[in-house]
Structures are given as C-alpha cells and as structure tokens.
Scaffold this motif. Structure first.
Motif, PDB file in Angstrom:
ATOM      1  N   GLY A  95       0.797  -1.225   0.000  1.00 29.94           N
ATOM      2  CA  GLY A  95       0.000   0.000   0.000  1.00 29.94           C
ATOM      3  C   GLY A  95       0.826   1.271   0.000  1.00 29.94           C
ATOM      4  N   ALA A  96       1.886   1.325   0.812  1.00 28.33           N
ATOM      5  CA  ALA A  96       2.707   2.537   0.897  1.00 28.33           C
ATOM      6  C   ALA A  96       3.425   2.803  -0.418  1.00 28.33           C
ATOM      7  N   ARG A  97       3.953   1.737  -1.025  1.00 26.38           N
ATOM      8  CA  ARG A  97       4.671   1.908  -2.282  1.00 26.38           C
ATOM      9  C   ARG A  97       3.711   2.283  -3.416  1.00 26.38           C
ATOM     10  N   PHE A  98       2.524   1.691  -3.400  1.00 24.80           N
ATOM     11  CA  PHE A  98       1.538   2.012  -4.426  1.00 24.80           C
ATOM     12  C   PHE A  98       1.099   3.474  -4.314  1.00 24.80           C
ATOM     13  N   ASP A  99       0.859   3.936  -3.083  1.00 25.57           N
ATOM     14  CA  ASP A  99       0.473   5.342  -2.883  1.00 25.57           C
ATOM     15  C   ASP A  99       1.589   6.280  -3.334  1.00 25.57           C
ATOM     16  N   LEU A 100       2.842   5.887  -3.079  1.00 27.79           N
ATOM     17  CA  LEU A 100       3.965   6.690  -3.543  1.00 27.79           C
ATOM     18  C   LEU A 100       3.982   6.753  -5.066  1.00 27.79           C
ATOM     19  N   GLY A 101       3.735   5.606  -5.735  1.00 28.14           N
ATOM     20  CA  GLY A 101       3.696   5.585  -7.196  1.00 28.14           C
ATOM     21  C   GLY A 101       2.623   6.503  -7.748  1.00 28.14           C
ATOM     22  N   VAL A 102       1.429   6.503  -7.118  1.00 29.49           N
ATOM     23  CA  VAL A 102       0.348   7.389  -7.546  1.00 29.49           C
ATOM     24  C   VAL A 102       0.761   8.851  -7.382  1.00 29.49           C
ATOM     25  N   ALA A 103       1.377   9.169  -6.244  1.00 30.01           N
ATOM     26  CA  ALA A 103       1.814  10.549  -5.985  1.00 30.01           C
ATOM     27  C   ALA A 103       2.865  10.987  -7.008  1.00 30.01           C
ATOM     28  N   MET A 104       3.830  10.115  -7.296  1.00 32.68           N
ATOM     29  CA  MET A 104       4.868  10.460  -8.274  1.00 32.68           C
ATOM     30  C   MET A 104       4.266  10.663  -9.659  1.00 32.68           C
ATOM     31  N   ALA A 105       3.325   9.791 -10.044  1.00 35.34           N
ATOM     32  CA  ALA A 105       2.705   9.906 -11.354  1.00 35.34           C
ATOM     33  C   ALA A 105       1.912  11.204 -11.482  1.00 35.34           C
ATOM     34  N   ARG A 106       1.198  11.583 -10.418  1.00 38.24           N
ATOM     35  CA  ARG A 106       0.427  12.832 -10.455  1.00 38.24           C
ATOM     36  C   ARG A 106       1.336  14.046 -10.557  1.00 38.24           C
ATOM     37  N   ILE A 107       2.430  14.027  -9.821  1.00 38.83           N
ATOM     38  CA  ILE A 107       3.355  15.169  -9.865  1.00 38.83           C
ATOM     39  C   ILE A 107       4.021  15.283 -11.228  1.00 38.83           C
ATOM     40  N   ALA A 108       4.338  14.123 -11.832  1.00 37.44           N
ATOM     41  CA  ALA A 108       5.072  14.123 -13.107  1.00 37.44           C
ATOM     42  C   ALA A 108       4.171  14.325 -14.313  1.00 37.44           C
TER      43      ALA A 108
END
Length: 523
Positions: free
Chosen positions: A123-136
């Motif tokens: 869950g933590a890594r998936f949420d990080l991936g979503v955050a990175m994708a939104r920022i990028a």
C-alpha cells in the motif's frame, strides 16, 4: 537538403541527450536499485512519457508537419503557416488541460491497471507511485506544446533547438538523483528521491517549452492564445492525427502492451526492461529520431512540388544510412549487452545479478533495433502523401502479432520473451510498410543499394564474431574499479568500430561516392 548535415545536427545533439540519459540511469541504478521504489518510479515516469511519445512526438508531429509545410513560403510568406499553427494551439490547450485533469483524478485506477502484483500489494509503495505519477503528469501537457514549437522549427529546417531540448530533462533528473543520493540510504531516502524525480520531470517540461518558445520567436513565430475554433484546416489535422496514433506510434503502443504483461511478472521486471531499453534507445533515439525528423519536412516538400525523383532519392539514402548505422549497433549490443550492463549498472543498490538479467533483456530488444529505425524512415513516405490509413493497418497487424507472441513467449521466457515479441512484431511492421511502398511505386530498393546492404550485413557479422571472442577476456574487468570498467568497454567499442568500418571501407560500402550522394542537395 543535405541528409548527412541534418542527421548529424539532430543525431549529435540527441547523442548528448542520450549520454546524459545513460548517466541518469547509472545514478538511478545505484540510488534506487531494482524493485521496490524503483519499480514504482519506472511506472510513474513511463505513463506521461509514453503518452508524450505516442500523441505528441508520434501522431501530432507526423500529421502537423505536412500540413504546415504546405503553407510555408506561400504568397504571404510564412504568415499563413503561423496562423494555422496558432489555430492548432488554440484547440490543443483545452484538450491538454482536460486530459491532464481527468488523468490526475483517475491516476489510482490507472496505476492499479498497470502495477505489478508486488507493487499493488504494498500500500505505501503504491500510494507513492500514484503521488509520483500525479506530480510528473503535467510534463505531458508542457511537452505537447513544446512539440508544436519543435515541429515549426523542424519544418523551417531549424533542427538544433528541438534536438537539444531533451538534454534539459536529463539534467533535471540527474540533479534530482544527486540530491537524493545526499539523503543517504534506506527506504525513507528512496521515497524522497522518488518525489524529487517526479518534480524534476514536470519542471523539465516547462523549461523545454520555454526554450523552444524562445527559438520559435527568433524564427518569427509569435505564440498567441485565441478562442478555440474548429477551422477546416484544424479539422483536417484532427482527421490525420487519429489514424497516425497507430501509424507513427506503434513502438509506444507496444510499450503499453508491455506494461500489461509486466504486471504479471516478478518484482524488478519493469526496472530490468527500463534499464535495458536505455541501451536500446541510444542508437534508436540518435539514428531513428534524427532520420525520421530530418526527412519528413523535405519529403513533404518534394511530393508537394511533384519532384518524385528527389523524394525517391531521399528515402533511399535514409534507408541505406539507417542500416549502415543500426545493423552494427544491434549486433554489437546483442553480443556485448551483458558486459555493458555489468560495467555501468552494477554498484550500490543494483546487484551483479540484476545487471546480468538486464543484459539478457538488452539482447532481445536489439533484435528489433534496425526494424524500429526503418519504421521511422518508411512511415514518412506515407505521411508526406497524407496517407495515414496504410500505416494504421500495418501497425494493427503488428500489434496483434505482438500480443500473440507475448502470450506464447512471456510464460516461457519472462521479461526476455516480452522484449523479443516486440522486436519480431517490429520487423513484421517494417516488412509490410516496405512492401506496400514498393507495390504503390513510391519506393523500392535498387540493386545497387541492396548490394551495399548485403555488404553491411557481412561487415556486421564479422564484427560480431570478433566481439564474441573478445567479451569473455574482460570478465573480471567489467566489475572492477572505475578505470577497469571504462577501459574494458572502451576496448570493445574500439575493436568493434575498427573491424566494422575497416571492412565497410574494404567492401566499398563507405566511400567518397556514397558520402557525396548523401550530402547532395539535388540529384
């Protein structure tokens, strides 16, 4: 048009960008390693990047350039062409804003669609991936606007500024990785580094847009935001873009297919493919982008002016030059791929086993390297004639074959099978495009060019044999000190170049007549 001059300009600047990109991936391997945060970052970065290459650089550029070129140098000078570009801009901006907004909202679902089982379960890594994708993701909007400006500059034979722009992306990413490396080791540092990378991607898109806007102004183009109007010319562009998504973007669509299949493979697979693709992208980007970018504007003008002989000569020269540069590169990377990945990627969080696995993927990717470049050389022959339907049909067949091969090969070979499936599908697409051009009487290989290509194959095979013998001799050096690694790879590169170009000169493939033909502006 001097093909060598323009390809050298674009290819040289693209080479600088690819070298910075390679340095970026070396840092990425050491800071993030493979799997975990590295896999989340690769997926977050690939989503806007694939869309950019598919819609902006692929479909948009292929459809826009012929229409823009028809208006360059008209009775009003370039004013009509610039009015058309601003009409396109007025429609493009709201489309980009709407698509980007919807993508940001839907990002958790999009990430869930492509995430591997290991990534989705954390869950933590998936949420990080979503955050990175939104920022990028804003990078896509900035780069789509930048592509419009690049297409204008390229149509006016101002290739340098657009070719230099990607260097900005790699400089921003390298700066983010250096900042991340200073945070130390551990998961918290990796998470922060991932966020640094995402911010740097969007920032680089803005900087590239501003860079190209500056150079477009120097050429006389003034960017003006107007109320969107669906003019007949913009409508014609839209009708060309939709089929061009498939015709020009088959390589990127295959990357989407790869993401689907990667989601079912073990942890680290997406990182192995991304790192291997960096080596494949060195010659693909330098040669393929340079040739495709250089010939489309000139081919469009020759065809518009009914100079069929010049169009034939230009396409023939581009095919020969593509094979002269890609065949030896593909053979060399196939034989030395593992040596290169061991020398440049091993270290820090990236283990020797990770490097060996990456090298195996490189070998399968470069099987299709000449085909991917030839597709970029052959598709302008259709787009310049405003025929976007034919590449759609060939691309659809190629993509269907890619899916079938993935179903057959991935369960047996894993990520290597996925890379091989894409390569075989690319050769199928290339063969169909050439056969149709020849059938329609637009282009075919003359006996003289075919005989030169046969000699290029012989020289490449001989070089491959020499490298096959040399690679095991440096086994210990590939994982030694920095000087040993650089020396061993430099020795392989030097040996390969001496053998190939020595034989190419001996066989008469490279001589004054060939170079003179490629440099000619008129037949």
């Amino acid at each position: 048009m001097s093909l060598i001059k323009n390809v050298s300009t674009i290819g040289g600047l693209t080479a600088i960008s690819r070298i910075f990109g390679f340095a970026r991936d070396m840092l990425l391997a050491r800071v993030l390693g493979a799997g975990g945060v590295a896999d989340a970052w690769q997926l977050a970065f690939q989503l806007p990047n694939i869309f950019r290459r598919l819609f902006a650089e692929g479909a948009f550029a292929s459809a826009f350039v012929p229409l823009f070129n028809q208006r360059v140098g008209g009775k009003d000078g370039n004013d009509d062409a610039f009015r058309f570009a601003n009409d396109v801009l007025a429609v493009l901006v709201p489309i980009l804003l709407g698509f980007s907004g919807l993508s940001l909202i839907a990002m958790p679902w999009v990430m869930g669609l492509f995430a591997s089982d290991a990534l989705a379960a954390d869950g933590a890594r998936f949420d990080l991936g979503v955050a990175m994708a939104r920022i990028a993701f804003p990078y896509l909007a900035f780069m789509s606007l930048a592509t419009l400006l690049a297409a204008i500059l390229n149509s006016m034979s101002r290739f340098a500024a657009a070719a230099a722009a990607p260097i900005i992306l790699n400089l921003c990413l390298v700066a983010a990785l250096v900042g991340g490396a200073m945070l130390g080791e551990g998961e918290a540092a990796k998470h922060q580094t991932g966020l640094f990378l995402a911010v740097s991607v969007s920032l680089s898109g803005l900087l590239q847009f501003l860079w190209l806007w500056f150079w477009a102004r120097k050429c006389g183009f003034h960017l003006k935001l107007r109320r969107p109007r669906l003019t007949p010319e913009v409508g014609a562009l839209g009708r060309l873009i939709l089929p061009a998504v498939l015709g020009a973007g088959v390589y990127q669509i295959s990357r989407f297919i790869d993401l689907f299949f990667l989601s079912g493979l073990p942890d680290k697979s997406i990182t192995f493919l991304a790192m291997a693709d960096r080596l494949n992208q060195l010659p693909l980007g330098i040669i393929g982008i340079a040739l495709g970018t250089a010939i489309l504007p000139a081919l469009s003008r020759y065809i518009a002016q009914s100079e069929d002989g010049e169009a034939f000569r230009l396409q023939s020269n581009a095919v020969e030059l593509a094979l002269l540069l890609t065949l030896p590169a593909a053979v060399a990377l196939y034989v030395t791929g593992t040596a290169i990945t061991r020398a440049f990627y091993t270290g820090g969080a990236y283990t020797a086993a990770d490097s060996i696995a990456t090298g195996s993927v490189v070998a399968m990717l470069v099987v299709g390297l000449p085909a991917y470049v030839l597709v970029k050389v052959l598709t302008p022959g259709f787009f310049a004639r405003r025929d976007t339907k034919t590449p759609v049909y060939t691309a659809a067949i190629s993509l269907t074959l890619n899916v079938v091969l993935n179903l057959l090969l991935v369960p047996r070979l894993g990520v290597e099978g996925l890379a091989l499936a894409g390569s075989l599908a690319a050769w199928t697409n290339c063969a169909m495009l050439y056969a149709i051009l020849a059938w329609k009487g637009h282009f075919h290989l003359t006996g003289q060019v075919a005989w030169r290509i046969a000699r290029i194959v012989l020289a490449s095979a001989a070089m491959g044999g020499v490298l096959w013998w040399l690679v095991p001799l440096g086994t210990d050096w590939y994982v030694g000190g920095v000087l040993e690694r650089i020396t061993s790879i430099a020795g392989l590169v030097l040996a390969g170049m001496i053998v190939f170009f020595g034989l190419a000169i001996a066989f008469g493939v490279v001589n004054r007549a060939t170079i003179g033909q490629l440099r000619r502006r008129k037949a």
